[in-house]
Write a protein that holds these residues in place. Structure first.
Motif, PDB file in Angstrom:
ATOM      1  N   ALA A   1       0.439  -0.980  -0.223  1.00 46.60           N
ATOM      2  CA  ALA A   1       0.312   0.221   0.548  1.00 46.60           C
ATOM      3  C   ALA A   1       1.124   1.460  -0.069  1.00 46.60           C
ATOM      4  O   ALA A   1      -0.001   1.994  -0.720  1.00 46.60           O
ATOM      5  CB  ALA A   1      -0.761   0.152   1.245  1.00 46.60           C
ATOM      6  N   VAL A   2       1.792   1.398  -0.103  1.00 46.92           N
ATOM      7  CA  VAL A   2       2.820   2.401   0.096  1.00 46.92           C
ATOM      8  C   VAL A   2       2.905   2.848  -0.610  1.00 46.92           C
ATOM      9  O   VAL A   2       3.219   3.843  -1.526  1.00 46.92           O
ATOM     10  CB  VAL A   2       4.338   2.012   1.113  1.00 46.92           C
TER      11      VAL A   2
ATOM     12  N   LEU B   1       1.016  -3.181  19.381  1.00 39.92           N
ATOM     13  CA  LEU B   1       2.261  -2.924  19.159  1.00 39.92           C
ATOM     14  C   LEU B   1       2.846  -3.724  18.161  1.00 39.92           C
ATOM     15  O   LEU B   1       4.417  -2.935  17.462  1.00 39.92           O
ATOM     16  CB  LEU B   1       3.412  -3.623  20.487  1.00 39.92           C
ATOM     17  N   LYS B   2       2.164  -4.798  17.686  1.00 39.80           N
ATOM     18  CA  LYS B   2       2.413  -5.955  16.495  1.00 39.80           C
ATOM     19  C   LYS B   2       2.096  -4.553  15.257  1.00 39.80           C
ATOM     20  O   LYS B   2       2.987  -4.276  14.560  1.00 39.80           O
ATOM     21  CB  LYS B   2       2.238  -6.680  16.309  1.00 39.80           C
ATOM     22  N   VAL B   3       1.251  -4.135  15.205  1.00 41.37           N
ATOM     23  CA  VAL B   3       0.350  -3.361  14.343  1.00 41.37           C
ATOM     24  C   VAL B   3       1.166  -1.387  13.992  1.00 41.37           C
ATOM     25  O   VAL B   3       1.624  -1.043  12.892  1.00 41.37           O
ATOM     26  CB  VAL B   3      -0.555  -2.392  14.840  1.00 41.37           C
ATOM     27  N   ALA B   4       2.063  -1.059  15.255  1.00 41.36           N
ATOM     28  CA  ALA B   4       2.771  -0.357  14.891  1.00 41.36           C
ATOM     29  C   ALA B   4       4.051  -0.091  14.700  1.00 41.36           C
ATOM     30  O   ALA B   4       4.493   0.323  13.840  1.00 41.36           O
ATOM     31  CB  ALA B   4       2.748   0.328  17.011  1.00 41.36           C
TER      32      ALA B   4
ATOM     33  N   ALA C   1       5.680   0.857  11.098  1.00 37.66           N
ATOM     34  CA  ALA C   1       7.537   1.679  10.776  1.00 37.66           C
ATOM     35  C   ALA C   1       8.205   0.888  10.128  1.00 37.66           C
ATOM     36  O   ALA C   1       8.812   1.700   9.605  1.00 37.66           O
ATOM     37  CB  ALA C   1       7.582   1.328  12.423  1.00 37.66           C
ATOM     38  N   ARG C   2       7.997  -0.381   9.938  1.00 41.22           N
ATOM     39  CA  ARG C   2       9.031  -1.281   9.203  1.00 41.22           C
ATOM     40  C   ARG C   2       8.896  -0.324   7.714  1.00 41.22           C
ATOM     41  O   ARG C   2       9.740  -0.621   6.801  1.00 41.22           O
ATOM     42  CB  ARG C   2       8.662  -2.552   9.417  1.00 41.22           C
ATOM     43  N   THR C   3       7.422  -0.631   7.265  1.00 44.54           N
ATOM     44  CA  THR C   3       6.722   0.093   6.190  1.00 44.54           C
ATOM     45  C   THR C   3       7.063   1.263   5.646  1.00 44.54           C
ATOM     46  O   THR C   3       7.062   1.319   4.286  1.00 44.54           O
ATOM     47  CB  THR C   3       5.786  -0.898   5.353  1.00 44.54           C
ATOM     48  N   GLY C   4       5.941   2.071   6.745  1.00 42.61           N
ATOM     49  CA  GLY C   4       6.555   3.599   6.166  1.00 42.61           C
ATOM     50  C   GLY C   4       4.999   3.746   5.776  1.00 42.61           C
ATOM     51  O   GLY C   4       4.993   4.990   5.472  1.00 42.61           O
TER      52      GLY C   4
ATOM     53  N   ALA D   1       1.485   5.056   6.122  1.00 42.34           N
ATOM     54  CA  ALA D   1       0.647   6.108   7.206  1.00 42.34           C
ATOM     55  C   ALA D   1      -0.284   5.283   8.207  1.00 42.34           C
ATOM     56  O   ALA D   1      -0.665   4.600   7.394  1.00 42.34           O
ATOM     57  CB  ALA D   1       0.136   7.403   6.900  1.00 42.34           C
ATOM     58  N   ALA D   2      -0.130   5.925   9.182  1.00 40.54           N
ATOM     59  CA  ALA D   2      -1.612   5.293  10.163  1.00 40.54           C
ATOM     60  C   ALA D   2      -2.847   5.204   9.662  1.00 40.54           C
ATOM     61  O   ALA D   2      -3.516   4.244   9.971  1.00 40.54           O
ATOM     62  CB  ALA D   2      -1.478   5.564  11.372  1.00 40.54           C
ATOM     63  N   HIS D   3      -3.368   6.338   9.356  1.00 47.72           N
ATOM     64  CA  HIS D   3      -4.574   6.965   8.492  1.00 47.72           C
ATOM     65  C   HIS D   3      -5.000   6.157   7.131  1.00 47.72           C
ATOM     66  O   HIS D   3      -6.148   5.894   7.179  1.00 47.72           O
ATOM     67  CB  HIS D   3      -5.371   8.203   8.785  1.00 47.72           C
ATOM     68  N   ARG D   4      -4.146   5.355   6.848  1.00 46.05           N
ATOM     69  CA  ARG D   4      -4.515   4.480   5.360  1.00 46.05           C
ATOM     70  C   ARG D   4      -4.664   3.467   5.678  1.00 46.05           C
ATOM     71  O   ARG D   4      -4.760   2.466   5.026  1.00 46.05           O
ATOM     72  CB  ARG D   4      -2.832   5.125   4.821  1.00 46.05           C
ATOM     73  N   LEU D   5      -4.447   2.719   7.485  1.00 46.74           N
ATOM     74  CA  LEU D   5      -4.560   1.122   6.992  1.00 46.74           C
ATOM     75  C   LEU D   5      -5.862   1.204   8.261  1.00 46.74           C
ATOM     76  O   LEU D   5      -6.509   1.630   9.355  1.00 46.74           O
ATOM     77  CB  LEU D   5      -3.382   0.960   8.015  1.00 46.74           C
ATOM     78  N   GLU D   6      -6.790  -0.037   7.576  1.00 45.72           N
ATOM     79  CA  GLU D   6      -8.180  -0.333   8.256  1.00 45.72           C
ATOM     80  C   GLU D   6      -7.910  -1.622   8.507  1.00 45.72           C
ATOM     81  O   GLU D   6      -7.389  -2.387   7.637  1.00 45.72           O
ATOM     82  CB  GLU D   6      -8.991  -0.352   6.939  1.00 45.72           C
ATOM     83  N   LEU D   7      -8.540  -1.598   9.948  1.00 44.72           N
ATOM     84  CA  LEU D   7      -8.073  -3.320  10.594  1.00 44.72           C
ATOM     85  C   LEU D   7      -9.947  -3.928  10.424  1.00 44.72           C
ATOM     86  O   LEU D   7     -10.777  -3.480  11.381  1.00 44.72           O
ATOM     87  CB  LEU D   7      -8.027  -3.143  11.763  1.00 44.72           C
ATOM     88  N   GLU D   8      -9.790  -4.926   9.407  1.00 41.58           N
ATOM     89  CA  GLU D   8     -11.683  -5.563   9.577  1.00 41.58           C
ATOM     90  C   GLU D   8     -11.879  -6.537  10.952  1.00 41.58           C
ATOM     91  O   GLU D   8     -10.535  -7.487  10.865  1.00 41.58           O
ATOM     92  CB  GLU D   8     -11.994  -5.637   8.404  1.00 41.58           C
ATOM     93  N   ILE D   9     -12.981  -6.652  11.795  1.00 45.00           N
ATOM     94  CA  ILE D   9     -13.010  -7.275  12.835  1.00 45.00           C
ATOM     95  C   ILE D   9     -14.433  -7.692  12.676  1.00 45.00           C
ATOM     96  O   ILE D   9     -15.810  -7.056  12.088  1.00 45.00           O
ATOM     97  CB  ILE D   9     -12.841  -6.392  14.251  1.00 45.00           C
TER      98      ILE D   9
END
Length: 861
Positions: free
Chosen positions: A675-676, A700-703, A707-710, A712-720
């Protein structure tokens, strides 16, 4: 104490021996060093004298040659001046003619009248042609008369005939001055002797002995070996001395250097007192330390006896000690209390039968008395024990332990509570604490015994029972309600089985029934299902439970415990897979499916380890603008043999075998990495397993992935899913808040198909609601579906949440969803899930089409 005294004596003796050895060794060391120093001094003096005599002989030979040039010899003042200049400070020259008359001298002028012609020495000098003229003789000074060392030289005329004698006397003061310049220490002396033992001179001065012969004195060993160092008694002062002698190399003279032994040992005496003082102090210190140690040990022994007495009297066990003849030596208060004996009932020296008499007087059971007597008399040399149960319910354990040398010690311990605890532990080890039913270990034991008793023609049935949807009861109504439900079901199972049948709780919501006679198994199962389905009131909640049942028969399916259990479990798994609320018998094909599932699990483990998966991405389209708002990452597994394996098949398997966390972390990392490279306005949605989400470390694993991929956090959606919100609400809320703090968005998947509750939308931080495909499929045919979708959209809009419709396949569905206010869609109408490279081309084409037009879905949709 004897050991301490012995050690003290040995230490003091060792200190004394070591001190004595050090004293003796120090004395010998001082004497050796002094002897070595005296020998070096004697050698130094001998070499100095040798050099002096070499100089004197050379001067005398030179003077004689000068005089022989002035033949004939005469009493001339010029000759006197020559001799005075040659003499210097090392002795005087005297010149005699052939008749022995003094004709010249270096002593003074005019000359004294001296005649030595009649002296035997002068005659010898004139007649002895073989004499070594380089050797000095110890004679009387021909002019002054004192004894001194003298060099003799004959003078020769032109015809080599003797024309006179030249003598040179060496004064004793010269030796003494040289000796006094050497510092040797206290009581030192230096003596010069001729080789015959005659004393030439000595310093400090001892002039009355000059000329005396000491060959037969205490100094004789030095004369015989004039290159040694030894201890002698001095003939001069009578003191014991350490003396060193050295012989001159060219003169019949040797030097003796000595020091008194007391003077040599003066420093040693000082060291001696120091060492003695240190040794005495050490011995005293050892004595004091050992004395204090002994006193401390005695004090500790006294305290130990007191503590022992206190400990014995306060023991939880009764204690009695007997000698080899069976007489009582010792007992404690607890012994009296256990048997209710008065304070003076027992005394040391009593025999066993006397103790039994006291027990009898205290009113104890005769059976106890007989057992006690028999126990006391038998097994005299072996350890033994027995229990006594009292009428009042108490149990006492009596243990007898033999002691060295004969006799024994007996402990009496009340073990009433221990017996009860053991019984309780035994019950807990074999029975379920909640329901009172036998547990898994008891069930396995009973099943094994039942299988061993099967005879030809018999048939045994094993039923595995799993309560349907019991987890939902626990999660929604709480564990206390769940526990009451399990207790009620256990009672119903007890009442349902026959007297020869066996029911057990295996754990959780699983039960097992062993039917000894399976001839009426169908009627029993029908009765069991009807019994379980009756409504139950649990803490005010009316529940209608049901169960899935798996059945395995012996000997038809197996006669082995583990194998029969495995087959009943497979049958239960098949019943649950077919919609629950039913029962299934074991079928051979179930075993085949289980093995296939095991093989798939093995291959899945390998695939997870080697990351043998691919991600496809399905676009999420904005219904208003037609642009691609983001993509959902979907996992794909292309097996080299099986081909495409559906996620619906391997995702649940990964959850069952504990691989879902590793697999989910890989998907999250890869999705962020891809996605980057997308436009900054696009998001990526990643599905999260409930197992993965429940870990406290998940945020912590999400963070770490971001950090590894660079990305932006607002571009990631987690579906539950909604099921996740049913479990541990407080923990779930905490994790969701942590993810929101990171800036990550949360999407609620499949909304409306499960236990949907509006409270979820109010309580939990949800950003997007995904409308399930089941509503979209009937959207244009059923008015109810449109109504539900409209309600969901309005609820989401009220909470400022985005809505997305899944599975959009027709333009009519798209248009109606846009009309109902839905904001996003995904489905085959726009695009299926695409590999990374195909998605990149799609994004690129869409961008190119929108260079001159508003961003919208392609015309092909």
């Amino acid at each position: 104490m004897r050991w301490i005294v012995g050690i003290g004596v040995l230490l003091i003796a060792a200190i004394s021996i070591v001190t004595a050895w050090m004293i003796a060794d120090g004395r010998e060391r001082v004497l050796r060093n002094a002897g070595r120093e005296l020998g070096n001094t004697a050698l130094l003096l001998a070499r100095q004298f040798d050099r002096t005599f070499d100089t004197l002989n050379a001067d005398q030979s030179d003077t004689a040659s000068s005089l022989e040039q002035t033949f004939p010899l005469a009493k001339a003042l010029s000759t006197h001046t020559l001799l005075a200049l040659k003499a210097g400070e090392l002795g005087d020259f005297d010149l005699f003619d052939t008749s022995g008359a003094l004709i010249n001298s270096s002593r003074g002028w005019p000359l004294p009248n001296v005649e030595i012609g009649a002296h035997p020495n002068f005659k010898r000098w004139m007649a002895d042609y073989e004499r070594d003229e380089a050797e000095a003789e110890f004679i009387r000074d021909p002019v002054l008369g004192g004894l001194t060392l003298t060099l003799i030289k004959r003078l020769r005329g032109p015809t080599r005939a003797t024309t006179g004698v030249l003598t040179r006397t060496i004064p004793n003061t010269w030796y003494e001055n040289l000796a006094s310049s050497i510092v040797l220490g206290e009581d030192a002396s230096i003596a010069i002797f001729t080789s015959g033992g005659t004393l030439v001179t000595r310093w400090p001065r001892f002039t009355q002995a000059n000329g005396q012969n000491f060959l037969d004195s205490e100094l004789k060993p030095l004369f015989l070996q004039p290159s040694i160092t030894r201890r002698v008694n001095s003939p001069f002062d009578g003191r014991e001395r350490l003396a060193a002698a050295r012989m001159l190399t060219k003169q019949p003279v040797f030097v003796v250097v000595s020091r008194s032994v007391n003077g040599v040992l003066s420093s040693w005496w000082r060291e001696l007192w120091v060492m003695v003082a240190v040794a005495c102090a050490s011995a005293l210190a050892v004595a004091v330390v050992l004395f204090q140690l002994g006193r401390q040990i005695l004090r500790q022994e006294t305290d130990l006896r007191k503590r022992y007495s206190i400990a014995v009297d306060n023991m939880a066990q009764g204690l009695s000690l007997f000698d080899s003849t069976g007489r009582l030596l010792l007992f404690n208060q607890r012994y009296l209390d256990l048997y209710g004996l008065p304070a003076g009932a027992l005394k040391p020296g009593m025999r066993t039968f006397e103790i039994v008499r006291q027990l009898q007087q205290a009113g104890h059971d005769p059976h106890l008395l007989e057992s006690y007597r028999a126990f006391a008399l038998k097994h005299a040399g072996a350890r033994s024990a027995f229990e006594v149960e009292f009428p009042d319910g108490r149990t006492i354990l009596i243990t007898r332990e033999p002691i060295p040398g004969g006799g024994w010690v007996t402990t009496d311990e009340e073990i009433t509570e221990r017996k009860r605890s053991d019984s309780r532990i035994h019950h807990l080890a074999h029975y379920d604490d909640l329901t009172g039913l036998p547990n898994r270990s008891s069930f396995r034991k009973h099943l094994g015994e039942a299988l061993n008793l099967i005879e030809p023609g018999d048939q045994l049935a094993l039923l595995y029972i799993d309560i349907d949807e019991f987890k939902i009861v626990n999660d929604t109504l709480g564990h206390p309600v769940g526990d009451q439900l399990l207790q009620a079901l256990a009672d119903r199972l007890r009442n349902c089985v026959g007297p020869d049948d066996y029911v057990a709780r295996l754990g959780g919501d699983e039960f097992a029934v062993v039917m000894a006679d399976a001839s009426d198994i169908r009627e029993f199962v029908a009765k069991l299902q009807a019994t379980l389905r009756d409504s139950i009131d649990c803490a005010g909640q009316v529940l209608s439970p049901d169960a899935s049942i798996g059945i395995a028969l012996a000997p038809d399916h197996s006669c082995e415990v583990d194998d029969l259990i495995a087959k009943a479990d497979l049958a239960l798994y098949a019943a649950k897979a077919e919609g629950r609320r039913t029962y299934r018998y074991f079928m051979p094909e179930m075993d085949v499916k289980a093995k296939a599932r095991h093989e798939l699990a093995t291959e899945l483990k390998r695939a997870v380890t080697e990351h043998d998966f691919r991600l496809h991405f399905q676009p999420l389209v904005d219904l208003n603008s037609g642009t691609i708002a983001g993509c959902e990452a979907l996992l794909r597994w292309q097996h080299p043999v099986r081909g495409f394996v559906s996620p619906a098949e391997f995702i649940p398997l990964a959850e069952d075998i504990g691989l879902i966390e590793d697999l989910g972390e890989w998907v999250l990392d890869q999705a962020c990495r891809v996605a980057v490279g997308w436009p900054a306005s696009m998001t990526v949605a990643v599905n999260v397993s409930p197992i993965q989400f429940r870990r406290a470390t998940f945020p912590l694993k999400v963070a770490a992935a971001l950090a590894r991929t660079g990305l932006a956090a607002h571009r990631l959606e987690l579906e539950i899913t909604e099921a996740l919100l049913l479990q541990d609400n407080e923990s779930t809320l905490a994790i969701l808040n942590q993810l929101r703090d990171l800036g990550v968005k949360i999407a609620l998947d499949d909304f409306g198909t499960g236990y949907s509750s509006l409270s979820y939308l109010h309580r939990f931080p949800i950003d997007k609601i995904k409308i399930d495909k089941s509503f979209v499929d009937t959207l244009t045919e059923e008015a109810g579906s449109a109504t539900i979708v409209r309600a969901i959209v309005q609820i989401a809009a009220a909470g400022n949440k985005t809505t997305l419709a899944e599975g959009v396949e027709t333009a009519a569905q798209r248009d109606l969803l846009r009309h109902l206010g839905c904001q996003q869609m995904q489905g085959y109408l726009f695009s299926p899930a695409l590999p990374e490279d195909a998605l990149a081309r799609l994004i690129g084409n869409t961008d190119a089409e929108t260079q001159t037009a508003p961003r919208r879905a392609p015309a092909s949709v």
